[in-house]
Enzyme design. Structure first.
Site, PDB file in Angstrom:
ATOM      1  N   PRO A  27      25.836 -13.368 -21.298  1.00  0.00           N
ATOM      2  CG  PRO A  27      24.031 -14.302 -20.152  1.00  0.00           C
ATOM      3  CD  PRO A  27      25.480 -13.960 -20.006  1.00  0.00           C
ATOM      4  N   GLY A  28      24.225 -11.333 -23.713  1.00  0.00           N
ATOM      5  CA  GLY A  28      24.023  -9.956 -24.139  1.00  0.00           C
ATOM      6  C   GLY A  28      25.285  -9.201 -24.490  1.00  0.00           C
ATOM      7  CB  THR A  73      23.795 -13.562 -31.644  1.00  0.00           C
ATOM      8  OG1 THR A  73      23.632 -14.472 -30.561  1.00  0.00           O
ATOM      9  CG2 THR A  73      22.970 -14.022 -32.813  1.00  0.00           C
ATOM     10  CD  GLU A 133      18.090   3.632   0.789  1.00  0.00           C
ATOM     11  OE1 GLU A 133      19.265   3.588   0.370  1.00  0.00           O
ATOM     12  OE2 GLU A 133      17.369   2.619   0.864  1.00  0.00           O
ATOM     13  CG  ASP A 150      20.683  -3.231   2.744  1.00  0.00           C
ATOM     14  OD1 ASP A 150      20.896  -3.114   1.528  1.00  0.00           O
ATOM     15  OD2 ASP A 150      20.109  -2.379   3.442  1.00  0.00           O
TER      16      ASP A 150
HETATM   17  P1  ADP Z   1      24.570 -12.564 -27.084  1.00  0.00           P
HETATM   18  O1  ADP Z   1      24.394 -13.398 -28.288  1.00  0.00           O
HETATM   19  O2  ADP Z   1      25.991 -12.461 -26.625  1.00  0.00           O
HETATM   20  O3  ADP Z   1      23.659 -12.937 -25.946  1.00  0.00           O
HETATM   21  P2  ADP Z   1      23.473 -10.582 -28.791  1.00  0.00           P
HETATM   22  O4  ADP Z   1      24.417 -10.619 -29.914  1.00  0.00           O
HETATM   23  O5  ADP Z   1      22.196 -11.303 -28.981  1.00  0.00           O
HETATM   24  O6  ADP Z   1      24.165 -11.087 -27.462  1.00  0.00           O
HETATM   25  O7  ADP Z   1      23.219  -9.064 -28.393  1.00  0.00           O
HETATM   26  C1  ADP Z   1      21.940  -8.586 -28.114  1.00  0.00           C
HETATM   27  C2  ADP Z   1      21.816  -7.163 -28.600  1.00  0.00           C
HETATM   28  O8  ADP Z   1      22.605  -6.288 -27.810  1.00  0.00           O
HETATM   29  C3  ADP Z   1      22.300  -6.971 -30.007  1.00  0.00           C
HETATM   30  O9  ADP Z   1      21.313  -7.230 -30.936  1.00  0.00           O
HETATM   31  C4  ADP Z   1      22.712  -5.515 -30.019  1.00  0.00           C
HETATM   32  O10 ADP Z   1      21.597  -4.690 -30.229  1.00  0.00           O
HETATM   33  C5  ADP Z   1      23.182  -5.276 -28.598  1.00  0.00           C
HETATM   34  N1  ADP Z   1      24.641  -5.376 -28.490  1.00  0.00           N
HETATM   35  C6  ADP Z   1      25.327  -6.279 -27.769  1.00  0.00           C
HETATM   36  N2  ADP Z   1      26.647  -6.063 -27.867  1.00  0.00           N
HETATM   37  C7  ADP Z   1      26.804  -5.006 -28.687  1.00  0.00           C
HETATM   38  C8  ADP Z   1      27.935  -4.298 -29.207  1.00  0.00           C
HETATM   39  N3  ADP Z   1      29.196  -4.638 -28.868  1.00  0.00           N
HETATM   40  N4  ADP Z   1      27.719  -3.251 -30.029  1.00  0.00           N
HETATM   41  C9  ADP Z   1      26.464  -2.895 -30.363  1.00  0.00           C
HETATM   42  N5  ADP Z   1      25.362  -3.520 -29.928  1.00  0.00           N
HETATM   43  C10 ADP Z   1      25.503  -4.569 -29.096  1.00  0.00           C
HETATM   44 ZN    ZN Z   2      19.487  -0.816   2.340  1.00  0.00          ZN
HETATM   45 MG    MG Z   3      22.968 -14.779 -28.561  1.00  0.00          MG
END
Ligand code: ADP
Ligand code: ZN
Ligand code: MG
Length: 643
Positions: free
Chosen positions: A235-236, A240, A455, A532
């Protein structure tokens, strides 16, 4: 008391607003349909029997005839409803002359005051005459409602349709059509420039862009143009974004729908949406269909729990549409998922999603590029060190980094800075990685002291052990749910860790609890070490079960209940005896880690005290401040033996 940094926030963006209003609309729409249907039926019932109007004089004449054909007359106000002897519902109607009563006009109730036999005899000849209350209020209200409501419903329905049609230029008016969003050339175009890093994936997708731009070139040589491209990755990571960039690069229309949107649709609608989506895309070819989060509809059909029938129909329709493509249809279907393992295998067959593009978590160099993309247009101080941030954020996704950039801007604005400073960056990073600083939470002196030693224990053990990453920062400022944090940062990104590195991670994780015990005694064992201990248990288990690192089970792995087969006797994919061996191997690792932490801390008690003291005084110690304190710590000979 977290020990290391993991990427935390997933990059799932949910367009809640849009979804909500769509749902409201669907509900309203069905409601209106139901009202409309119900009213139609009600109206039909009411006017089901057409009555013929008869002059009142004729009615009176027939009613007074012993051989007449009327069995009953119901009088409501000025209206007479007439039931014939041969019928069981009124079929005729008449109107009373408003001047004078019906009795005056000659309608005699022959059976009045009769009882029993006599009454029955009389009723065979003469009609029963019944006076009903003057047209009841509810009847009138109902009548009005029945005529007015359908009109209101129609008006609402049509205005809704109009709004739909005008609001979304390409959103369809009819029910069951896809509400796929179209990112045409007029929308803000995303190109590969907006996607930082991920060069390999971009390379793969450049080919797809070329297919879309110059289909003839490939057709001439008889090449089969790929139909389905599956983007897989955490994810992320920008799947997309990447799909939109392909559309932007090729300059073709982009029809996108998310798998999760299908889930909220009515029965049978999913499949028709798919049909519509594909037909629209074909009309606009060359074009891209993008099905985001396809795992929501395409999870294994035979998986435990099974896919719902609705999902199955949707999935089947996707497959049918893809199979029906001609080679020159000019439509490429892209899909994204973070769970390739969950996908129905039918989807991955040749001719379907047979191209796979992996979108990976960014490496240090790519993280810097992504940070640059997201800091573009934001005012930053001259000495701002994005490289340091890129170095610190191992394991973060593109979405995490975008999040940090945004948090940094917010922090700077909140603090009234003109530009984003290094301090804003650090705070944003820590906020995203761990949660906002809890300045307000006051710890009492005893708690602070325990935390400081805890810590310091992590830091000292980590520093002394030869295969641990260097200590980067220690703090006893509470954040999120943790009392304090010790960061260890790898000098560079690594994909693998060897057994010695893992054992040092276990030992330094135990360092917190061990230091507490060493200083405050067994009675003072606190709950501060629970995360931990959990980390130790998890890591030790995976070392034995997944990595084959047990001393008596070296190179043997033990599949977990979800993936392995079962033996009849134990319910696990291995015997009771093996289970005991696994447990003892895990315990051995944890015990060894505790022992090693103990040795290090006992041998360096003076350094531990000094470190805790400094922490109590300054709360946070950075690498440069840690260095002089930790310098004198020694690795005891006995620990070396454990290798
Ligand atoms: P996924 O679909 O893989 O979950 P998204 O395409 O929705 O991820 O990414 C979410 C946001 O993270 C994007 O809108 C962008 O702002 C940022 N992001 C993710 N990967 C990149 C990348 N390689 N370069 C620039 N921005 C990115
Ligand atoms: Zn600890
Ligand atoms: Mg996505």
């Amino acid at each position: 008391m977290a020990e290391n940094i993991k990427n935390s926030t997933g990059g799932k963006k949910i367009n809640a607003n849009n979804n909500a209003s769509n749902t409201v609309r669907s509900i309203l729409f069905t409601f209106i349909l139901i009202c409309f249907g119900a009213l139609l039926i009600a109206n039909m019932n009411q006017s089901g029997v057409q009555k013929t109007e008869v002059p009142i004089s004729e009615v009176i004449q027939r009613a007074n005839d012993p051989d007449g054909d009327i069995s009953k007359i119901t009088i409501t106000g000025n209206t007479l409803d007439i039931t014939l002897k041969t019928k069981d519902q009124p079929t005729e109607t008449s109107r009373k002359d408003p001047s004078g009563t019906l009795y005056d006009q000659g309608l005699i109730n022959h059976c009045e005051n009769l009882e029993g036999e006599d009454l029955t005899e009389c009723q065979k000849k003469y009609p029963t005459i019944e006076y009903k209350e003057d047209a009841d209020v509810w009847g009138i209200v109902l009548d009005v409602l029945l005529t007015v409501l359908p009109i209101i419903a129609l008006v609402i329905f049509f205005s809704w349709m109009m709004r739909q049609a005008t609001a979304a230029n390409n959103q369809s008016m009819a029910f069951g059509k896809s509400r796929a969003k179209l990112y045409g050339p007029d929308k803000k175009k995303v190109t590969f420039k907006d996607v930082a890093g991920n060069e390999a994936a971009k390379q793969d997708l450049t080919e797809i862009v070329d297919f879309l731009k110059n289909p003839k070139k490939y057709e001439k040589l008889g090449a089969k143009i790929p139909r389905g491209v599956l983007l897989a990755g955490d994810p992320g990571t920008g799947k997309t974004l990447m799909a939109r960039a392909v559309a932007g690069e090729a300059d073709v229309p982009f029809f996108s729908i998310s798998g999760s949107e299908f889930a909220e649709m009515f029965v049978g609608v999913g499949a028709s949406r798919v049909r519509d989506l594909f037909s629209k895309a074909k009309k606009n070819a060359p074009s891209i269909i993008f099905i985001d989060e396809i795992d929501a509809v395409a999870h294994k059909r035979d998986a435990r729990g099974g896919a719902g029938r609705e999902d199955e129909q949707t999935l089947n329709q996707i497959l049918v549409e893809m199979d029906g493509f001609d080679n020159d249809s000019g439509v490429i279907v892209m899909a994204a998922t973070n769970r390739v393992d969950m996908l129905d295998k039918a989807l991955l067959r040749p001719g379907r999603f047979d191209r796979h593009v992996n979108v990976t978590l960014p490496e240090r160099k790519d993280r810097l590029e992504i940070l640059k993309v997201h800091f573009k247009g934001k005012p930053v101080e001259e000495n701002v060190d994005l490289e340091a941030l890129a170095k610190k954020t191992a394991g973060s996704s593109g979405a995490d980094l975008a999040n940090i950039a945004n948090e940094a801007a917010i922090t700077a604005a909140r603090e009234g800075h003109k530009a984003i400073s290094n301090k804003d960056l650090t705070e944003a990073f820590e906020r995203v990685a761990i949660g906002p600083e809890r300045k307000s939470k006051v710890m009492n002196e005893k708690e602070r002291k325990i935390t400081a030693y805890h810590e310091a224990g992590h830091a000292l053990v980590g520093h002394v052990l030869p295969d641990s990453d260097p200590v980067h920062k220690v703090t006893i400022i509470p954040r999120g749910s943790t009392g304090g944090v010790t960061w260890f940062l790898p000098p560079e990104d690594r994909s693998y860790k060897n057994i010695y590195e893992l054992k040092d991670i276990l030992a330094r994780a135990m360092g917190g609890r061990v230091a507490e015990k060493l200083i405050f005694g067994t009675d003072a064992i606190t709950t501060g070490a629970s995360s931990d201990l959990k980390n130790v248990a998890e890591l030790a288990k995976s070392m034995i079960v997944e990595e084959g690192m047990g001393s008596s089970t070296r190179n043997l792995v033990f599949p977990d209940e979800a993936t392995g087969y079962y033996t009849i006797t134990t319910g696990k994919p291995y015997s009771e005896k093996t289970a005991e061996i696994i447990d003892s191997e895990i315990k051995k690792l944890a015990d060894e880690a505790t022992k090693r932490a103990e040795m290090v801390l006992k041998a360096n008690k003076a350094v531990l005290d000094k470190l805790a003291e400094e922490l109590l005084a300054h709360e946070t110690l950075e690498e440069a401040e840690l260095e002089p304190i930790l310098k004198s710590a020694k690795l005891p000979e006995t620990v070396k033996l454990y290798k």
